[in-house]
Design a protein around this motif. Structure first.
Motif, PDB file in Angstrom:
ATOM      1  N   UNK A  27       0.830  -1.217   0.000  1.00 43.27           N
ATOM      2  CA  UNK A  27       0.000   0.000   0.000  1.00 43.27           C
ATOM      3  C   UNK A  27       0.858   1.258   0.000  1.00 43.27           C
ATOM      4  N   UNK A  28       1.962   1.198   0.727  1.00 45.46           N
ATOM      5  CA  UNK A  28       2.812   2.387   0.830  1.00 45.46           C
ATOM      6  C   UNK A  28       3.903   2.422  -0.240  1.00 45.46           C
ATOM      7  N   UNK A  29       3.846   1.503  -1.194  1.00 45.00           N
ATOM      8  CA  UNK A  29       4.712   1.590  -2.363  1.00 45.00           C
ATOM      9  C   UNK A  29       6.121   1.069  -2.151  1.00 45.00           C
ATOM     10  N   UNK A  30       6.232  -0.211  -1.789  1.00 43.17           N
ATOM     11  CA  UNK A  30       7.552  -0.824  -1.607  1.00 43.17           C
ATOM     12  C   UNK A  30       8.395  -0.702  -2.882  1.00 43.17           C
ATOM     13  N   UNK A  31       7.771  -1.001  -4.012  1.00 40.68           N
ATOM     14  CA  UNK A  31       8.501  -0.923  -5.283  1.00 40.68           C
ATOM     15  C   UNK A  31       8.988   0.485  -5.563  1.00 40.68           C
ATOM     16  N   UNK A  91      14.378  13.491 -27.272  1.00 39.04           N
ATOM     17  CA  UNK A  91      13.040  12.997 -27.597  1.00 39.04           C
ATOM     18  C   UNK A  91      12.420  12.388 -26.336  1.00 39.04           C
ATOM     19  N   UNK A  92      11.155  12.663 -26.066  1.00 33.97           N
ATOM     20  CA  UNK A  92      10.507  12.059 -24.890  1.00 33.97           C
ATOM     21  C   UNK A  92      10.587  10.526 -24.923  1.00 33.97           C
ATOM     22  N   UNK A  93      10.613   9.947 -23.732  1.00 39.90           N
ATOM     23  CA  UNK A  93      10.836   8.516 -23.581  1.00 39.90           C
ATOM     24  C   UNK A  93       9.644   7.885 -22.879  1.00 39.90           C
ATOM     25  N   UNK A  94       9.308   6.685 -23.312  1.00 38.09           N
ATOM     26  CA  UNK A  94       8.201   5.964 -22.676  1.00 38.09           C
ATOM     27  C   UNK A  94       8.574   4.492 -22.540  1.00 38.09           C
ATOM     28  N   UNK A  95       8.303   3.923 -21.364  1.00 40.78           N
ATOM     29  CA  UNK A  95       8.458   2.474 -21.212  1.00 40.78           C
ATOM     30  C   UNK A  95       7.091   1.871 -20.915  1.00 40.78           C
ATOM     31  N   UNK A  96       6.742   0.830 -21.652  1.00 41.75           N
ATOM     32  CA  UNK A  96       5.524   0.078 -21.369  1.00 41.75           C
ATOM     33  C   UNK A  96       5.946  -1.196 -20.654  1.00 41.75           C
ATOM     34  N   UNK A  97       5.698  -1.245 -19.355  1.00 44.39           N
ATOM     35  CA  UNK A  97       6.111  -2.402 -18.556  1.00 44.39           C
ATOM     36  C   UNK A  97       5.055  -3.484 -18.612  1.00 44.39           C
ATOM     37  N   UNK A  98       5.528  -4.706 -18.717  1.00 48.23           N
ATOM     38  CA  UNK A  98       4.644  -5.876 -18.679  1.00 48.23           C
ATOM     39  C   UNK A  98       5.552  -7.030 -18.340  1.00 48.23           C
ATOM     40  N   UNK A 158      10.788  -4.930 -11.928  1.00 46.20           N
ATOM     41  CA  UNK A 158      10.322  -3.882 -12.840  1.00 46.20           C
ATOM     42  C   UNK A 158       9.676  -2.751 -12.043  1.00 46.20           C
ATOM     43  N   UNK A 159       8.828  -3.135 -11.088  1.00 44.47           N
ATOM     44  CA  UNK A 159       8.200  -2.138 -10.213  1.00 44.47           C
ATOM     45  C   UNK A 159       9.252  -1.447  -9.368  1.00 44.47           C
ATOM     46  N   UNK A 160      10.288  -2.195  -8.955  1.00 41.75           N
ATOM     47  CA  UNK A 160      11.327  -1.624  -8.101  1.00 41.75           C
ATOM     48  C   UNK A 160      12.373  -0.868  -8.913  1.00 41.75           C
ATOM     49  N   UNK A 161      12.065  -0.541 -10.170  1.00 43.27           N
ATOM     50  CA  UNK A 161      12.970   0.315 -10.941  1.00 43.27           C
ATOM     51  C   UNK A 161      12.161   1.189 -11.895  1.00 43.27           C
ATOM     52  N   UNK A 162      12.330   1.024 -13.203  1.00 46.72           N
ATOM     53  CA  UNK A 162      11.793   2.022 -14.130  1.00 46.72           C
ATOM     54  C   UNK A 162      10.279   2.204 -14.102  1.00 46.72           C
ATOM     55  N   UNK A 163       9.519   1.158 -13.743  1.00 44.23           N
ATOM     56  CA  UNK A 163       8.056   1.282 -13.813  1.00 44.23           C
ATOM     57  C   UNK A 163       7.512   2.352 -12.857  1.00 44.23           C
ATOM     58  N   UNK A 164       8.229   2.576 -11.751  1.00 42.91           N
ATOM     59  CA  UNK A 164       7.736   3.530 -10.758  1.00 42.91           C
ATOM     60  C   UNK A 164       8.471   4.877 -10.826  1.00 42.91           C
ATOM     61  N   UNK A 165       9.301   5.066 -11.856  1.00 47.43           N
ATOM     62  CA  UNK A 165      10.158   6.259 -11.864  1.00 47.43           C
ATOM     63  C   UNK A 165       9.776   7.282 -12.931  1.00 47.43           C
ATOM     64  N   UNK A 166       8.575   7.178 -13.475  1.00 44.92           N
ATOM     65  CA  UNK A 166       8.165   8.114 -14.512  1.00 44.92           C
ATOM     66  C   UNK A 166       7.923   9.511 -13.973  1.00 44.92           C
ATOM     67  N   UNK A 167       8.051  10.494 -14.878  1.00 48.89           N
ATOM     68  CA  UNK A 167       7.551  11.818 -14.517  1.00 48.89           C
ATOM     69  C   UNK A 167       6.054  11.701 -14.289  1.00 48.89           C
TER      70      UNK A 167
END
Lengths: 317, 287
Positions: free
Chosen positions: A170-174, B155-162, B207-216
């Motif tokens: 919930x608090x965003x571990x990732x 150029x703007x950048x986009x990652x589609x995570x899956x 993926x969540x612990x890196x680029x997926x959560x780092x977007x503007x």
């Protein structure tokens, strides 16, 4: 002293030696020769066992209940100059992630690391060294504070992983780990990372990006623990030894792959066999690493660090 | 009734292949609606009956986002080397070959540059069909190089995570791709180049612990699974029953980690609107 399964021959010989000495003091029998023989055998057995450790045995040693933990190192290295700092200024103070300022000789350092407990009660209190998002955010707060005042950072890694809990999600571990990794790649002060026990995946890397990454001899560092790897890929918990081998997770393997920078020697039998010696070696390694980076400009430092991580990866084409 | 007999024995489709781009005439969504596949394709692979977003890959996302499906693929020939000679029940090298043969892909991400709404954009799109969209050296390197392309050409950048996360068969090498890709994103951030992260079903682990959560901006599609630890791990660790909708895009937005959730039909318009707004340029009419 607790013994691991593969250390049982040592336990047996140590008990024999004890008995032998006891006979010597309680009777008139001359046991000097017998004792000497057992001692010789003990030394040879120890050497034989510890020189040929398998990957899984090193994993076991990295989790040895007598092994020193993060605060043991900091207190030994900094003495009474260590000042613990708490809280992420947002949710709470994570007890699994500790931090604070301390001196090594005349130089201040910001220390950050996962903390494990030494008995049932403290293990629960420290959540077994598994930090929540607030732990990673506390770590980042302390790193940014160190950067502001030009204080180098030392992170000490010992975690079975970031906590996979409901509230953690919930608090965003990732997000918390991702943010730390990104900010650490561009932090403008030297970062020295020391892996003293377990280095499990994102939970470790969340405080593990640095200019110099040191691994103690009997530690492991990988993307997953051997047990979880076994359960996912072999669909059974029984293949942890094979998984430990396959993951190439020991200090030697990690150095060979150029994913860490240096191996720190441990006393024969592991870090806990001679704690004072271990603390001293780690202290010296931190000082040596700091010498290497202290005169680099922030720009050069960050560039060098980013280059190092850009090189990691093996592919064709 | 020979029709109903299985001709081949031991058919055992791995989970990741079970709900994929439909190949037949009809598609059945998880709520039981049956849709004509042609209709589904025309509706951006969203079920018109219940709004269910079918899992799609880079092929479909590029078609949706690049104008007239025109783009230049970057580094199309990068492949994995199996550096650890990893072997569990199966050799990693065999897994790679099987995945390549089955999907026609080289690895779990494709990167490309092209025009979207008339303006350049670099897109890295993961393919879940390739070993669960897992991130190893190739995924890390391709994303890093695509970010470099963005950086050099502004150029703007986009990652589609899956993706299920890091690729276990490359062990610590795959873990270090988190640092490698994040370092590149830090450079993009320092150069003020916008980076959009689209988290699609599923986005978990490394993926969540890196680029997926780092977007503007971090955005998602309705109903996508997004989390660090998978739901099963959370349940097993805590021993608690998970609340309804746990780790869905809606849940993650509610807890403050997504900027918005966009139905796939709106995706192209919305990302281009964001870029026009954040770069303070005239708003284009993108449909």
């Amino acid at each position: 002293m607790e013994y691991l399964d593969f250390e049982l021959p040592i336990k047996e010989l140590e008990e024999q030696l004890e008995k032998c000495a006891l006979i010597g003091t309680e009777s008139d029998v001359d046991v000097t020769q017998t004792c000497k023989q057992i001692e010789k055998k003990l030394a040879a057995t120890k050497k034989d066992i510890y020189k040929n450790l398998t990957a899984w045995q090193r994993v076991q040693l990295s989790r040895h209940p007598n092994r020193p933990y993060t605060l043991d190192y900091i207190n030994a290295i900094c003495g009474d100059t260590f000042l613990e700092l708490h809280g992420d200024r947002n949710v709470k103070d994570d007890k699994a992630m500790i931090g604070g300022l301390g001196k090594i000789d005349d130089q201040s350092f910001m220390f950050i690391g996962q903390q494990k407990g030494y008995n049932t009660k403290t293990r629960q209190y420290r959540n077994f060294g598994m930090a929540n998002p607030e732990g990673y955010r506390k770590a980042l707060r302390l790193m940014k504070s160190a950067e502001k005042f030009g204080v180098p950072v030392v992170t000490i890694i010992d975690t079975p992983g970031a906590y996979p809990g409901l509230e953690a999600e919930e608090r965003g571990q990732g997000e918390a780990i991702a943010r730390n990794i990104l900010e650490m790649t561009r932090l403008k002060v030297p970062i020295i990372v020391v892996i003293i026990g377990e280095g499990a995946s994102g939970g470790a890397l969340g405080i593990g990006v640095g200019d110099k990454v040191l691994m103690l001899e009997n530690t492991w560092y990988s993307v997953i623990s051997p047990e979880s790897c076994s359960s996912i890929l072999w669909r059974s918990w029984e293949f942890k030894e094979q998984a430990a081998d396959a993951l190439k997770l020991t200090a030697n393997d990690m150095k060979k792959q150029k994913l860490i920078d240096e191996i720190v020697k441990e006393p024969l039998g592991g870090a806990h066999a001679n704690r004072e010696e271990t603390f001293l070696t780690v202290k010296k390694s931190i000082q040596k690493a700091y010498q290497e980076f202290k005169n680099l400009s922030p720009k050069d430092l960050v560039e060098k660090r980013m280059d190092k991580y850009s090189q990691m990866g093996v592919f064709k084409g | 009734m020979a029709w109903f007999k299985r001709k081949e024995k031991g058919i055992n489709t791995p989970t990741e292949n079970k709900k994929d781009t439909p190949k037949g005439l009809w598609y059945k969504s998880p709520t039981g609606k049956v849709i004509d596949t042609e209709e589904l394709e025309q509706n951006f692979y969203v079920s018109p009956e219940d709004g269910y977003h079918v899992r799609i890959g880079s092929h479909e996302y590029f078609e949706i986002l690049f104008d007239d499906n025109k783009f230049k693929e970057l580094d199309p020939n990068l492949t994995s080397k199996d550096p650890l000679k990893f072997e569990d029940k199966k050799k990693y090298s065999d897994r790679l070959k099987d995945a390549q043969d089955k999907t026609g892909l080289k690895d779990a991400v494709r990167t490309a540059v092209g025009k979207s709404g008339g303006e350049d954009i670099v897109i890295a799109c993961m393919d879940f069909r390739f070993i669960g969209g897992s991130m190893g050296s190739v995924v890390g390197e391709k994303i890093a190089r695509a970010a470099d392309y963005s950086l050099k050409n502004k150029i703007p950048f986009m990652i589609i995570s899956k993706s299920g996360g890091a690729r276990m068969m490359e062990a610590a090498l795959s873990l270090m791709q988190l640092a490698k890709t994040s370092a590149k994103l830090a450079q993009l951030a320092d150069a003020n180049i916008p980076y959009i992260s689209l988290c699609t079903d599923p986005t978990t682990g490394g993926t969540t612990a890196s680029f997926a959560m780092l977007g503007d901006i971090n955005i998602s599609e309705p109903g996508a699974l997004i989390g660090f630890a998978g739901p099963r791990v959370v349940r097993d660790t805590t021993g608690k029953e998970l609340p309804d909708g746990f780790q869905t895009a809606e849940f993650v937005q509610e807890h403050g980690f997504l900027d918005f959730i966009s139905p796939r039909q709106e995706l192209k318009r919305k990302i281009n609107l964001y870029l026009d707004l954040i770069l303070n340029r005239p708003v284009r009419n993108v449909s």
